[in-house]
Design an enzyme around this catalytic site. Structure first.
Site, PDB file in Angstrom:
ATOM      1  N   LYS A 136      15.268  63.711  49.416  1.00  9.16           N
ATOM      2  CA  LYS A 136      15.283  64.992  50.194  1.00  9.16           C
ATOM      3  C   LYS A 136      15.547  64.786  51.834  1.00  9.16           C
ATOM      4  O   LYS A 136      17.024  65.197  52.255  1.00  9.16           O
ATOM      5  CB  LYS A 136      14.018  65.776  50.144  1.00  9.16           C
ATOM      6  CG  LYS A 136      13.883  66.369  48.206  1.00  9.16           C
ATOM      7  CD  LYS A 136      14.243  67.500  48.625  1.00  9.16           C
ATOM      8  CE  LYS A 136      14.941  67.879  46.865  1.00  9.16           C
ATOM      9  NZ  LYS A 136      14.235  67.962  45.879  1.00  9.16           N
ATOM     10  N   LYS A 187      21.000  62.146  37.503  1.00  5.48           N
ATOM     11  CA  LYS A 187      20.228  62.726  36.725  1.00  5.48           C
ATOM     12  C   LYS A 187      20.816  64.456  37.101  1.00  5.48           C
ATOM     13  O   LYS A 187      22.076  64.852  37.999  1.00  5.48           O
ATOM     14  CB  LYS A 187      18.868  62.990  37.060  1.00  5.48           C
ATOM     15  CG  LYS A 187      18.511  63.516  38.254  1.00  5.48           C
ATOM     16  CD  LYS A 187      17.026  64.067  38.133  1.00  5.48           C
ATOM     17  CE  LYS A 187      16.344  64.769  40.028  1.00  5.48           C
ATOM     18  NZ  LYS A 187      16.002  65.226  40.191  1.00  5.48           N
ATOM     19  N   LYS A 220      20.854  70.981  39.419  1.00  2.00           N
ATOM     20  CA  LYS A 220      21.287  71.480  41.076  1.00  2.00           C
ATOM     21  C   LYS A 220      22.001  71.123  42.217  1.00  2.00           C
ATOM     22  O   LYS A 220      22.837  70.757  43.085  1.00  2.00           O
ATOM     23  CB  LYS A 220      20.305  72.668  41.545  1.00  2.00           C
ATOM     24  CG  LYS A 220      20.049  74.138  40.229  1.00  2.00           C
ATOM     25  CD  LYS A 220      19.697  74.898  41.453  1.00  2.00           C
ATOM     26  CE  LYS A 220      21.064  75.940  41.111  1.00  2.00           C
ATOM     27  NZ  LYS A 220      21.428  76.967  40.494  1.00  2.00           N
TER      28      LYS A 220
HETATM   29  P1  TYM Z   1      11.880  71.201  39.545  1.00  2.00           P
HETATM   30  O1  TYM Z   1      12.160  72.446  39.081  1.00  2.00           O
HETATM   31  O2  TYM Z   1      12.670  69.916  39.901  1.00  2.00           O
HETATM   32  O3  TYM Z   1      12.152  70.833  37.740  1.00  2.00           O
HETATM   33  C1  TYM Z   1      11.377  71.327  36.917  1.00  2.00           C
HETATM   34  C2  TYM Z   1      10.750  69.870  35.124  1.00  2.00           C
HETATM   35  O4  TYM Z   1      12.074  69.900  35.543  1.00  2.00           O
HETATM   36  C3  TYM Z   1      11.927  68.356  34.865  1.00  2.00           C
HETATM   37  N1  TYM Z   1      13.528  68.444  35.217  1.00  2.00           N
HETATM   38  C4  TYM Z   1      14.019  67.460  34.021  1.00  2.00           C
HETATM   39  N2  TYM Z   1      13.802  65.814  33.855  1.00  2.00           N
HETATM   40  C5  TYM Z   1      14.424  65.849  33.648  1.00  2.00           C
HETATM   41  N3  TYM Z   1      15.913  65.274  33.542  1.00  2.00           N
HETATM   42  C6  TYM Z   1      16.710  65.706  34.468  1.00  2.00           C
HETATM   43  N4  TYM Z   1      17.414  66.124  35.229  1.00  2.00           N
HETATM   44  C7  TYM Z   1      16.018  66.869  35.202  1.00  2.00           C
HETATM   45  N5  TYM Z   1      16.008  67.421  36.164  1.00  2.00           N
HETATM   46  C8  TYM Z   1      14.635  68.791  36.148  1.00  2.00           C
HETATM   47  C9  TYM Z   1      11.725  68.374  35.755  1.00  2.00           C
HETATM   48  O5  TYM Z   1      11.150  66.397  35.468  1.00  2.00           O
HETATM   49  C10 TYM Z   1      10.358  69.157  36.193  1.00  2.00           C
HETATM   50  O6  TYM Z   1       9.725  69.144  34.911  1.00  2.00           O
HETATM   51  N6  TYM Z   1       7.646  69.627  41.561  1.00  2.00           N
HETATM   52  C11 TYM Z   1       8.194  70.641  40.048  1.00  2.00           C
HETATM   53  C12 TYM Z   1       7.396  72.408  39.822  1.00  2.00           C
HETATM   54  C13 TYM Z   1       6.010  71.808  39.574  1.00  2.00           C
HETATM   55  C14 TYM Z   1       4.886  71.477  39.011  1.00  2.00           C
HETATM   56  C15 TYM Z   1       3.792  71.148  39.364  1.00  2.00           C
HETATM   57  C16 TYM Z   1       5.629  70.546  37.691  1.00  2.00           C
HETATM   58  C17 TYM Z   1       5.390  72.485  41.186  1.00  2.00           C
HETATM   59  N7  TYM Z   1       4.200  72.169  40.901  1.00  2.00           N
HETATM   60  C18 TYM Z   1       2.838  71.297  39.196  1.00  2.00           C
HETATM   61  C19 TYM Z   1       4.345  70.235  37.063  1.00  2.00           C
HETATM   62  C20 TYM Z   1       2.682  70.905  37.915  1.00  2.00           C
HETATM   63  C21 TYM Z   1       9.811  70.553  40.059  1.00  2.00           C
HETATM   64  O7  TYM Z   1      10.556  68.971  39.680  1.00  2.00           O
HETATM   65  O8  TYM Z   1      10.400  71.618  39.399  1.00  2.00           O
END
Ligand code: TYM
Length: 333
Positions: A112, A195, A198
């Site tokens: 980031k 990957k 967004k």
């Molecule tokens: P976020 O919104 O970035 O992603 C949400 C979930 O989607 C998965 N993900 C993917 N998995 C495989 N391939 C991809 N291209 C891909 N893009 C996204 C992410 O691994 C995630 O599981 N920080 C977390 C959100 C969060 C969270 C938590 C998760 C906040 N608190 C507590 C678990 C427990 C996140 O990555 O959001």
């Protein structure tokens, strides 16, 4: 007693196939076997400063998509993170035991910083502490996430164990990243590298709510190359990515058929992409049609969100009561 599952997805916009195959589809599969808390991580999304209007719109979209994917709000707890402010209190306590060096070393943080050097805020640095708070607040032990979140789960274990050691208690259990496949999933994007996400742009993502026409257009424009020139030639990244996507949405026979054509230098990417697009349309169809069914059902959404907030708050209040007691925070009189 059923083991507790906690996971969330940030409310930064519509969910894509990465979110679905990395996280949401596992939420759905887990809900009968476990005690599940699934939340919309609106506090996490504040690191990028959404407008108030965008924030509330995207929270609503993610609630709709959770339900459309098949999460049952009667058996699972679906809630909006900010409806349970106890998480911010636990975040404050855990921040006291999270160290600058370890936070700066987190891969997601470094990515980031590289991508947005003008917005390296403290919320971004302590993002993994807020994540740990989400999980530990409900004593989650299984956390369905994609591959990119593996390190954050490791940090959650570090913070929980450190709390236990500091106060000489055995209070927080270790939480493990979870997936039904043998390893955590990484869904590639359509743009030839990295990957699906967004931050890599809309063209790299297929959203659950994309219409069939939009899906076809995006897939047909996906990055490929001039085709193999030697038998059994290794695939360049962009092509491997499309095969990886096919592995997720298509049947094993379809995948084997195109692997074969590739290995024999007989593949036509037009046909390959057409098949991939149709299988994506098919895979997303049930979710897409339910999104359309419930998206305007205010009464239903209100009921779901209120029930979720109640159930999650009950669990959160108990943890905060106990954590305060352990730390020694009490009313003097
Ligand atoms: P976020 O919104 O970035 O992603 C949400 C979930 O989607 C998965 N993900 C993917 N998995 C495989 N391939 C991809 N291209 C891909 N893009 C996204 C992410 O691994 C995630 O599981 N920080 C977390 C959100 C969060 C969270 C938590 C998760 C906040 N608190 C507590 C678990 C427990 C996140 O990555 O959001």
């Amino acid at each position: 007693m059923k083991e507790t599952v906690v996971s969330g997805i940030r409310s930064t916009g519509k969910l894509h196939l990465g979110n679905y195959y990395g996280a949401l589809s596992n939420f759905v599969k887990m809900q009968d076997a476990y005690n599940c808390f699934f939340f919309i991580a609106d506090l996490h999304s504040l690191t990028t400063h959404p407008t108030p209007g965008d924030l509330s719109r995207t929270v609503r979209e993610v609630v709709v998509e959770y339900l459309a994917a098949g999460i049952n709000p009667e058996t699972s707890t679906i809630y909006v993170q900010s409806d349970v402010p106890e998480v911010a209190e636990l975040y404050l306590y855990l921040n006291m035991n999270a160290y600058l060096g370890e936070l700066e070393r987190a891969t997601a943080f470094k990515d980031k910083v590289r991508a947005n050097p003008d917005n390296v805020n403290a919320g971004l640095l302590t993002y993994p502490v807020l994540m740990a708070s989400d999980i530990l607040l409900h004593h989650g032990t299984k956390v369905p996430v994609g591959k990119d979140q593996e390190q954050h789960l490791e940090m959650t274990r570090t913070f929980g164990n450190r709390f236990n050691r500091l106060y000489n208690v055995d209070y927080f259990q270790e939480a493990m990243a979870f997936s039904y496949s043998d390893k955590l999933v990484k869904i590639p994007g359509l743009d030839g590298n990295g990957k699906m996400g967004k931050s890599n742009g809309d063209a790299s993502c297929v959203y659950l709510s994309d219409t069939p026409e939009v899906i076809r257009k995006k897939v047909m424009r996906a990055v490929s190359d001039a085709g193999p020139t030697e038998m059994n030639q290794p695939k360049p990244e962009a092509i491997q990515n499309l095969f990886d996507l096919m592995k997720v949405v298509s049947t094993a026979d379809t995948l084997a058929h195109f692997e074969d054509l590739y290995n024999n230098c007989a593949i036509r990417y037009g046909d390959f992409k057409k098949q991939l697009a149709e299988d994506m349309v098919l895979a997303t169809e049930p979710v897409r049609s339910r999104i359309n069914d419930i998206t305007n059902d205010d009464e239903y959404l209100k009921k779901v969100v209120r029930l979720g907030a109640e159930k999650a708050s009950e669990s959160a209040r108990k943890t905060i009561r106990e954590v305060r007691e352990i730390i020694g925070i009490k009313k003097l009189f």
